[in-house]
Design an enzyme around this catalytic site. Structure first.
Site, PDB file in Angstrom:
ATOM      1  N   GLY A  46     -32.608-121.320   4.209  1.00 46.14           N
ATOM      2  CA  GLY A  46     -31.048-119.955   3.844  1.00 46.14           C
ATOM      3  C   GLY A  46     -30.217-119.958   4.528  1.00 46.14           C
ATOM      4  O   GLY A  46     -30.222-120.896   6.130  1.00 46.14           O
ATOM      5  N   GLN A  51     -22.735-117.538   9.287  1.00 45.35           N
ATOM      6  CA  GLN A  51     -23.264-118.569  10.447  1.00 45.35           C
ATOM      7  C   GLN A  51     -22.265-119.621   9.468  1.00 45.35           C
ATOM      8  O   GLN A  51     -22.061-121.077  10.413  1.00 45.35           O
ATOM      9  CB  GLN A  51     -24.995-119.460   9.467  1.00 45.35           C
ATOM     10  N   CYS A  90     -33.987-121.804  13.278  1.00 44.25           N
ATOM     11  CA  CYS A  90     -32.316-121.429  12.356  1.00 44.25           C
ATOM     12  C   CYS A  90     -31.681-122.789  12.666  1.00 44.25           C
ATOM     13  O   CYS A  90     -31.806-122.902  13.844  1.00 44.25           O
ATOM     14  CB  CYS A  90     -31.741-120.145  13.246  1.00 44.25           C
ATOM     15  N   LEU A  91     -30.687-122.562  11.209  1.00 45.67           N
ATOM     16  CA  LEU A  91     -29.514-123.701  11.788  1.00 45.67           C
ATOM     17  C   LEU A  91     -28.504-123.833  12.540  1.00 45.67           C
ATOM     18  O   LEU A  91     -27.776-124.477  13.329  1.00 45.67           O
ATOM     19  CB  LEU A  91     -28.831-123.884  10.098  1.00 45.67           C
ATOM     20  N   HIS A 132     -35.047-112.678   7.511  1.00 47.70           N
ATOM     21  CA  HIS A 132     -34.068-113.609   8.969  1.00 47.70           C
ATOM     22  C   HIS A 132     -32.113-113.507   8.303  1.00 47.70           C
ATOM     23  O   HIS A 132     -32.451-113.222   8.984  1.00 47.70           O
ATOM     24  CB  HIS A 132     -34.781-114.761   8.826  1.00 47.70           C
ATOM     25  N   GLU A 133     -32.273-113.293   7.178  1.00 44.76           N
ATOM     26  CA  GLU A 133     -30.748-113.228   7.017  1.00 44.76           C
ATOM     27  C   GLU A 133     -30.484-112.446   6.774  1.00 44.76           C
ATOM     28  O   GLU A 133     -29.084-112.304   7.454  1.00 44.76           O
ATOM     29  CB  GLU A 133     -30.228-114.718   5.419  1.00 44.76           C
ATOM     30  N   HIS A 136     -28.889-111.517  10.314  1.00 42.27           N
ATOM     31  CA  HIS A 136     -27.781-112.413  10.383  1.00 42.27           C
ATOM     32  C   HIS A 136     -26.375-111.531  10.026  1.00 42.27           C
ATOM     33  O   HIS A 136     -25.312-111.784  10.689  1.00 42.27           O
ATOM     34  CB  HIS A 136     -27.488-113.611   9.463  1.00 42.27           C
TER      35      HIS A 136
END
Ligand code: CO
Length: 155
Positions: A46, A51, A90-91, A132-133, A136
């Site tokens: 995701g 991000q 997480c990226l 999670h997203e 963000h």
């Protein structure tokens, strides 16, 4: 499509409360395409628009489950049930993993890329990923809410 630069923890864009998208135009659709390409090339499940440096309310997710690629514009979680703790990464936070409690089951409303209202009921990994997203979009990272953090996948 283009691979976008992924912003890392410490970048102020990741702390912003993102703006709703009120007009879904070609630029937004191109952004969604680029976010998906960036997610796949980075082996993520995701990615949220902040991000890649855009503080607006757009998310792409592909948990490699039955739904495949899902694009969520202006997502709102309307229902949460249960609680499960599991490992997240997480990226934007390379090499750090943490134990995070999330609702077990959720319902989320959002717009698709054609501006149509969608409803999705999710559990398991997909529910975790949506939560999670969506965090963000509020400027919240998993490291802000994790019960514990560790380096690498193994504890
Ligand atoms: Co993340």
């Amino acid at each position: 499509m283009a691979m976008l630069e992924i912003k890392k923890a410490g970048d102020p864009v990741l702390k912003e409360v993102c703006q709703p998208i009120d007009h879904i135009d070609k630029k937004i659709r191109t952004l969604l395409d680029d976010m998906a390409e960036t997610m796949y090339k980075s082996d993520g499940v995701g990615i949220a628009a902040p991000q890649v440096g855009r503080p607006i309310r757009a998310i792409v997710i592909d948990c490699q489950e039955e739904h495949g690629l899902i694009e969520l514009i202006n997502p709102v979680i309307t229902f949460r049930e249960g609680a499960v703790t599991d490992t997240e990464g997480c990226l934007s936070v390379p090499d750090i993993y943490g134990e995070v409690e999330r609702a077990e089951k959720i319902k989320v409303e959002f717009l698709n890329r054609r501006g149509r209202k969608q409803h999705l009921t999710a559990k398991g990994l997909l529910a975790r990923c949506v939560q999670h997203e969506c965090d963000h979009l509020e400027g919240r990272l998993f490291i802000d809410i994790a019960k514990s953090l560790h380096k690498g996948v193994q504890q």
